[in-house]
Design a protein around this motif. Sequence first.
Motif, PDB file in Angstrom:
ATOM      1  N   ASN A 119       0.804  -1.226   0.000  1.00 39.28           N
ATOM      2  CA  ASN A 119       0.000   0.000   0.000  1.00 39.28           C
ATOM      3  C   ASN A 119       0.836   1.274   0.000  1.00 39.28           C
ATOM      4  OD1 ASN A 119      -2.514  -1.353   0.002  1.00 39.28           O
ATOM      5  ND2 ASN A 119      -2.263  -1.769   2.180  1.00 39.28           N
ATOM      6  N   ALA A 120       2.127   1.144  -0.265  1.00 37.97           N
ATOM      7  CA  ALA A 120       3.017   2.308  -0.266  1.00 37.97           C
ATOM      8  C   ALA A 120       2.622   3.321  -1.330  1.00 37.97           C
ATOM      9  CB  ALA A 120       4.464   1.860  -0.462  1.00 37.97           C
ATOM     10  N   PHE A 121       1.925   2.872  -2.366  1.00 39.68           N
ATOM     11  CA  PHE A 121       1.486   3.792  -3.422  1.00 39.68           C
ATOM     12  C   PHE A 121       0.587   4.893  -2.876  1.00 39.68           C
ATOM     13  CE2 PHE A 121      -1.980   0.833  -3.125  1.00 39.68           C
ATOM     14  CZ  PHE A 121      -3.113   1.598  -3.380  1.00 39.68           C
ATOM     15  N   LEU A 122      -0.056   4.657  -1.756  1.00 40.38           N
ATOM     16  CA  LEU A 122      -0.914   5.679  -1.158  1.00 40.38           C
ATOM     17  C   LEU A 122      -0.113   6.923  -0.774  1.00 40.38           C
ATOM     18  CD1 LEU A 122      -3.147   3.361   1.033  1.00 40.38           C
ATOM     19  CD2 LEU A 122      -3.801   4.526  -1.082  1.00 40.38           C
ATOM     20  N   PHE A 123       1.103   6.727  -0.307  1.00 41.04           N
ATOM     21  CA  PHE A 123       1.955   7.874   0.026  1.00 41.04           C
ATOM     22  C   PHE A 123       2.320   8.647  -1.231  1.00 41.04           C
ATOM     23  CE2 PHE A 123       2.728   5.198   3.769  1.00 41.04           C
ATOM     24  CZ  PHE A 123       2.495   6.133   4.761  1.00 41.04           C
ATOM     25  N   ALA A 124       2.608   7.925  -2.315  1.00 39.68           N
ATOM     26  CA  ALA A 124       2.923   8.597  -3.579  1.00 39.68           C
ATOM     27  C   ALA A 124       1.747   9.468  -4.008  1.00 39.68           C
ATOM     28  CB  ALA A 124       3.268   7.567  -4.656  1.00 39.68           C
ATOM     29  N   GLY A 125       0.540   8.928  -3.912  1.00 44.06           N
ATOM     30  CA  GLY A 125      -0.651   9.696  -4.273  1.00 44.06           C
ATOM     31  C   GLY A 125      -0.834  10.921  -3.396  1.00 44.06           C
ATOM     32  N   LEU A 126      -0.597  10.769  -2.113  1.00 43.47           N
ATOM     33  CA  LEU A 126      -0.725  11.894  -1.188  1.00 43.47           C
ATOM     34  C   LEU A 126       0.230  13.023  -1.569  1.00 43.47           C
ATOM     35  CD1 LEU A 126      -1.649  13.259   1.478  1.00 43.47           C
ATOM     36  CD2 LEU A 126       0.193  11.976   2.598  1.00 43.47           C
ATOM     37  N   PHE A 127       1.490  12.677  -1.798  1.00 45.75           N
ATOM     38  CA  PHE A 127       2.474  13.701  -2.124  1.00 45.75           C
ATOM     39  C   PHE A 127       2.201  14.342  -3.484  1.00 45.75           C
ATOM     40  CE2 PHE A 127       4.696  11.811   1.406  1.00 45.75           C
ATOM     41  CZ  PHE A 127       5.346  12.893   1.981  1.00 45.75           C
ATOM     42  N   LEU A 128       1.707  13.577  -4.442  1.00 42.06           N
ATOM     43  CA  LEU A 128       1.349  14.152  -5.736  1.00 42.06           C
ATOM     44  C   LEU A 128       0.200  15.141  -5.601  1.00 42.06           C
ATOM     45  CD1 LEU A 128       1.644  11.092  -8.125  1.00 42.06           C
ATOM     46  CD2 LEU A 128       3.054  13.167  -8.121  1.00 42.06           C
ATOM     47  N   MET A 129      -0.784  14.795  -4.788  1.00 39.15           N
ATOM     48  CA  MET A 129      -1.908  15.711  -4.570  1.00 39.15           C
ATOM     49  C   MET A 129      -1.443  16.984  -3.878  1.00 39.15           C
ATOM     50  SD  MET A 129      -4.921  13.032  -3.576  1.00 39.15           S
ATOM     51  CE  MET A 129      -6.060  14.308  -3.129  1.00 39.15           C
ATOM     52  N   LEU A 130      -0.580  16.854  -2.908  1.00 38.93           N
ATOM     53  CA  LEU A 130      -0.066  18.027  -2.207  1.00 38.93           C
ATOM     54  C   LEU A 130       0.749  18.913  -3.141  1.00 38.93           C
ATOM     55  CD1 LEU A 130       1.014  16.382   1.146  1.00 38.93           C
ATOM     56  CD2 LEU A 130      -0.733  18.154   0.873  1.00 38.93           C
ATOM     57  N   GLU A 131       1.508  18.300  -4.023  1.00 43.15           N
ATOM     58  CA  GLU A 131       2.330  19.081  -4.954  1.00 43.15           C
ATOM     59  C   GLU A 131       1.460  19.791  -5.977  1.00 43.15           C
ATOM     60  OE1 GLU A 131       6.137  18.471  -7.889  1.00 43.15           O
ATOM     61  OE2 GLU A 131       4.544  16.974  -7.991  1.00 43.15           O
ATOM     62  N   GLU A 132       0.473  19.097  -6.520  1.00 42.32           N
ATOM     63  CA  GLU A 132      -0.305  19.617  -7.638  1.00 42.32           C
ATOM     64  C   GLU A 132      -1.167  20.828  -7.292  1.00 42.32           C
ATOM     65  OE1 GLU A 132      -2.388  16.354  -9.370  1.00 42.32           O
ATOM     66  OE2 GLU A 132      -0.540  15.465 -10.105  1.00 42.32           O
ATOM     67  N   ASP A 133      -1.977  20.709  -6.251  1.00 42.19           N
ATOM     68  CA  ASP A 133      -2.840  21.851  -5.992  1.00 42.19           C
ATOM     69  C   ASP A 133      -2.668  22.469  -4.624  1.00 42.19           C
ATOM     70  OD1 ASP A 133      -5.997  20.072  -5.409  1.00 42.19           O
ATOM     71  OD2 ASP A 133      -4.242  20.301  -4.170  1.00 42.19           O
ATOM     72  N   GLY A 134      -1.983  21.786  -3.743  1.00 39.91           N
ATOM     73  CA  GLY A 134      -1.690  22.357  -2.443  1.00 39.91           C
ATOM     74  C   GLY A 134      -2.907  22.644  -1.583  1.00 39.91           C
ATOM     75  N   ARG A 135      -4.086  22.109  -1.938  1.00 37.35           N
ATOM     76  CA  ARG A 135      -5.285  22.410  -1.164  1.00 37.35           C
ATOM     77  C   ARG A 135      -5.780  21.231  -0.374  1.00 37.35           C
ATOM     78  NH1 ARG A 135      -9.144  24.247  -5.550  1.00 37.35           N
ATOM     79  NH2 ARG A 135      -7.729  23.046  -6.795  1.00 37.35           N
TER      80      ARG A 135
END
Length: 84
Positions: A67-83
């Motif tokens: 389930n480590a991919f969940l962290f990748a998704g979290l960081f991508l979301m934070l980078e993309e829109d920061g909201r």
Amino acid sequence: MLSALRGRHVHIWQEGEAYHILVVGREPGVESALRELARLESECHAHPAPQLAETDEGFLFTAHGENAFLFAGLFLMLEEDGRL
């Protein structure tokens, strides 16, 4: 904790079941947020504890397991829109 990571540039790659997330930059607030996230997740028994290392480029957060991919998704979301 997440507000310190919003809008941060990241590099993400996968090796086996591990995701490596390099958060570019070396600001103390970013380091504190990553250490807190790693600490919180180390208490979860559903997956191995994430690791945090300092590099020349920034901070390397490594998550292991299926389930480590969940962290990748979290960081991508934070980078993309920061909201998040």
